[in-house]
Every structure is written in structure tokens, then in C-alpha cells.
Scaffold this active site. Structure first.
Site, PDB file in Angstrom:
ATOM      1  N   TYR A 266      -3.883  -6.956  -3.018  1.00 43.03           N
ATOM      2  CA  TYR A 266      -2.548  -7.211  -3.578  1.00 43.03           C
ATOM      3  C   TYR A 266      -1.471  -6.856  -2.555  1.00 43.03           C
ATOM      4  CZ  TYR A 266      -1.684  -2.192  -4.517  1.00 43.03           C
ATOM      5  OH  TYR A 266      -1.476  -0.843  -4.397  1.00 43.03           O
ATOM      6  N   CYS A 267      -0.340  -7.543  -2.681  1.00 50.43           N
ATOM      7  CA  CYS A 267       0.852  -7.265  -1.887  1.00 50.43           C
ATOM      8  C   CYS A 267       2.065  -7.603  -2.746  1.00 50.43           C
ATOM      9  CB  CYS A 267       0.848  -8.046  -0.569  1.00 50.43           C
ATOM     10  SG  CYS A 267       0.771  -9.838  -0.770  1.00 50.43           S
ATOM     11  N   THR A 268       3.250  -7.644  -2.174  1.00 49.93           N
ATOM     12  CA  THR A 268       4.465  -7.825  -2.964  1.00 49.93           C
ATOM     13  C   THR A 268       4.542  -9.188  -3.642  1.00 49.93           C
ATOM     14  OG1 THR A 268       5.647  -6.347  -1.464  1.00 49.93           O
ATOM     15  CG2 THR A 268       6.983  -7.720  -2.929  1.00 49.93           C
ATOM     16  N   GLY A 270       2.292 -12.043  -2.512  1.00 47.62           N
ATOM     17  CA  GLY A 270       1.041 -12.779  -2.429  1.00 47.62           C
ATOM     18  C   GLY A 270       0.706 -13.380  -1.087  1.00 47.62           C
ATOM     19  N   VAL A 295       2.648  -8.378  -6.771  1.00 41.25           N
ATOM     20  CA  VAL A 295       3.061  -7.339  -7.717  1.00 41.25           C
ATOM     21  C   VAL A 295       4.286  -7.772  -8.517  1.00 41.25           C
ATOM     22  CG1 VAL A 295       3.767  -4.941  -7.967  1.00 41.25           C
ATOM     23  CG2 VAL A 295       2.131  -5.570  -6.195  1.00 41.25           C
TER      24      VAL A 295
END
Length: 426
Positions: A266-268, A270, A295
Site C-alpha cells: 500500500y501507498c498513498t 496507488g 490509503v
């Protein structure tokens, strides 16, 4: 004669006392440049001026709601430079600031503007069949523009990565991680907490590894429960799964069973996961999953479930509580705070002061006052005052310092001060 002179003097005195005629106001769309001890000889590139009457300026401030929009799409683009020209043409006369990059592998955009202009651009883009299904994410801007100016151009790599990303198979969906919807992601995390790791049809237990593909300072103010703090401070230098050492405690993927481990990335938003998953796929990691929309999309859909703290964002806002994303959803939670403090549902997470290690509730970074350091860090109130905005005593004695800014004010672009040759005033 005396009466005439008296009348003339009275008229002259009256004209001197009469206030000057009211001039049109200057309406500045960006945030004001804070006072600094180091004077820059460069004109800030953040100024966008428009001369409007006082009344019109007041009405504009009252009516305009600024938002931040983010989206990306990895798709073949035959002539990206022509697309850039078309996008620039469409945005003429529209109040948009931000970063919009295009190349042969797609588009990556984060920008701010009045809601009408911001959504008009996204709607226009969706009319292009290549981007018709793009996921557009909208969050509230806290105080006008969240970016200093518009940068819309061709860029060789859509994200900053060591060695670039143009050689990676980004436009091949089979080479990227499998996307999970926010609800599917939440169910995976809940099953992980319950110890239910066996997938349907499997005869053996599968391991599940939660991988935060962000920077350490992003993790510091918020993350999914159970995710380890990444040992990187810049995505460019990310090297998860690439270590060739026999033992590497800094690499969460070192020694992982590639066939029987589900890796949840996961990241901010995608895009970092989509890009990096192609590297891991090439290294033999077969079970890769990513959170669709990152997220920010998860917080809008699922709220704080399994998430602690705030979300770091790469614009002037720096930190957003989960409730701010819910405000843009249907029937989402209202009353999101904007002072950097986490809402009650995630108040169990406290950051750590970079200087003394004490707990801090205010999950918002600041830059070191030393121009040549400029470190992004969390700081408690005592250390902030004691070191006058510096991250350490060494920086406090640095030759080029900016003043301690009150509240959540931010310095102007640091290179404006770095490149300046003028002396520091007392």
C-alpha cells in the site's frame, strides 16, 4: 483679497485631508510568503495575480471552494507530448495549480483549484477512451491552493525511482500487483488479525505480509496496524526484495517464501505500488496485492478501520485526518479536523519527536530552519522553541537559517533561499 486667499487655503487643506480614491484590490491566490531572515533575490514562482474590485474579491473568496484532486492511469500513450499540449490548451483560463506528468506509460496528476475548474479537467479527461475508467480522488483543500503553481509537462518517469521507470512493464496489467478494493483489503487485514491465512482451496497455511511502500516519515504520522516502518526516506531509493545479502534485517522481504506468502502493498494513492510491484514480479514474487486507490481511497470508503493516525500528503497540507477524506464521500463523517491532531478513533497513535523522542499528538511535519538541511520531521513544542525550528543543535548554528514560523505556516521553496547569495539579517 484676504477672503479669496483664505478660501484657496481652505480648499487646499481639504484636498490634502481627503482620502485617496479607492483602488482595485490585488487578489493573490497562493498563500502569502512568510517573512524570513534570509532575503531572496528571486521572485517567488508562486504568485498568480489578478486585479479585481474589492467587492468581487470578497465574493470570490466566499463562494469558491478549493479542492485537491489526484489520479493516475498506466496505459500506452502514443504521442504524450501532443497530449500535454492539448491539456495545456484546455487548462487555459482555469485556476489550476499542481503537478501533472505524462509520458508513453500514462499520466500521474495531483493538483488543486476551485471545485468547478478542478472537476472540469477530470471530466474532460474521462472523455478520452484511454482514461474513461480513471479513479479520480477529491479531498478538501484547507486554505486555497495546495500547490504553488502548475507544472504540466512530459516526464520520462511518472514517479521518482532509481534508474527510472520507463523500462518497466507498467502498462502490462499482468506484471502489476492484483488490485484489491478497500472492502477486500479490510477483510484481508481482519483475517490476518484472526490468524486466518489459509485461502480457499489451499492445503497449507499461507503467510501474509503487509508492506508499506512509502517513506519512513509518512509512516511516522499514520499507517495500517501491523505494518513495519519502512527504512527509506525517499521512494527513489526503495529496494525491498532486492537485497543479495545472506541476512538483511532492514529488508522486510528478505528470506520471504515467494510462493506461499501473500504480500499486501500500500501507498498513498496507488501508483508507487503499481510501479514497484513490476520489479518484485520480475524477482519472482508471485502473490502480490495492492490497495486500489491507495490509503486515500480506503479512508474514504472504510474510515479508520485498521488504520491509525493521519495520512501524509505531498502538498502544502502535509497531513490529513481520515475524516477529511470521508467528507468527500456519500454521507461520510463530518467535522474533520485540520490542525494535525488525529480524531478520537485513531487517537491511540502518537508520533515521536525527532529531537527528544517524546510523544507528540500533533501529526504534522515541519522543515528544519537550516536551509542546507531542510529535514522534514516531527517535533514537540518544547524542542521547537528550544532549537528555534531546527532539528538539532548543529543545525541551530548553521550559517543560513530561516526564522521559526508560528503555527502551521510553511517556508517557501527551500531552493529560493539555498541559491541566494545575500547575507542574513540580524
Amino acid at each position: 483679497m484676504a477672503a479669496a486667499v483664505h478660501h484657496h487655503l481652505h480648499l487646499h487643506f481639504h484636498l490634502l485631508l481627503r482620502p485617496p480614491p479607492r483602488q482595485p484590490s490585488i487578489f493573490f491566490t497562493p498563500r502569502p510568503v512568510p517573512p524570513t531572515r534570509l532575503r531572496s533575490s528571486l521572485h517567488p514562482p508562486t504568485c498568480h495575480l489578478a486585479v479585481v474590485p474589492f467587492e468581487e474579491a470578497d465574493q470570490r473568496e466566499d463562494k469558491e471552494e478549493f479542492v485537491v484532486v489526484a489520479f493516475y492511469k498506466l496505459v500506452p500513450v502514443e504521442d504524450p507530448r501532443a497530449d500535454v499540449a492539448a491539456h495545456l490548451h484546455f487548462l487555459q483560463g482555469r485556476d489550476i495549480h499542481g503537478r501533472i506528468y505524462m509520458n508513453e506509460q500514462g499520466i500521474n496528476a495531483q493538483y488543486s483549484g476551485p471545485r468547478k475548474d478542478a472537476t472540469a479537467y477530470a471530466d474532460w479527461l474521462r472523455k478520452d477512451h484511454r482514461f474513461s475508467d480513471i479513479l479520480v480522488q477529491i479531498s478538501p483543500a484547507l486554505n486555497g491552493h495546495a500547490f504553488p503553481r502548475l507544472r504540466l509537462r512530459y516526464k520520462k518517469s511518472l514517479v521518482q525511482l532509481e534508474g527510472g521507470s520507463c523500462h518497466l512493464p507498467l502498462v502490462e496489467p499482468s506484471m502489476r500487483a492484483s488490485p484489491l478494493t478497500p472492502s477486500e483489503w479490510r477483510k484481508k487485514l481482519e483475517a490476518r488479525k484472526r490468524g486466518e491465512t489459509k485461502a480457499a482451496g489451499d492445503t497449507c497455511e499461507r503467510k501474509l505480509l503487509l508492506l508499506d511502500v512509502r517513506n519512513d516519515y509518512e509512516w511516522d504520522i499514520g499507517h495500517f496496524e501491523g505494518a513495519k516502518r519502512p527504512n527509506v526516506d525517499c521512494f527513489r531509493s526503495t529496494s525491498f526484495g532486492l537485497s543479495e545479502q545472506e541476512i538483511d534485517l532492514t529488508d522486510p522481504l528478505h528470506g520471504v517464501d515467494k510462493e506461499n506468502t501473500d504480500i499486501l502493498m500500500y501507498c498513498t494513492g496507488g501508483i508507487r505500488c503499481d510501479v514497484y510491484s513490476t520489479i518484485l514480479r520480475d524477482k519472482g514474487f508471485g502473490n502480490l496485492y495492492t490497495l486500489k486507490g491507495g490509503v486515500s481511497n480506503y479512508l474514504k470508503s472504510e474510515g479508520c478501520t485498521e488504520w491509525v493516525g493521519n495520512l501524509f500528503v505531498f502538498d502544502d497540507r502535509l497531513s490529513l485526518p481520515p475524516a477529511k477524506f470521508a467528507e468527500e464521500g456519500d454521507g461520510g463523517e463530518e467535522g474533520g479536523i485540520d490542525n494535525g491532531k488525529p480524531p478520537s478513533s485513531s487517537s491511540r497513535w502518537l508520533g515521536r519527536c525527532y529531537v527528544c523522542g517524546s510523544e507528540v499528538e500533533e501529526l504534522r511535519h515541519r522543515n528544519c530552519a537550516s536551509i542546507d538541511c531542510n529535514r522534514l520531521y516531527l517535533c514537540c513544542g518544547w524542542c521547537l522553541e528550544e532549537l528555534q525550528g531546527c532539528c538539532c543543535s548543529e543545525c541551530q548554528s548553521a550559517p543560513r537559517l530561516r526564522p521559526l514560523l508560528p503555527g502551521h505556516q510553511r517556508y517557501d521553496k527551500w531552493h529560493l533561499y539555498r541559491d541566494d547569495t545575500s547575507t542574513i539579517s540580524s
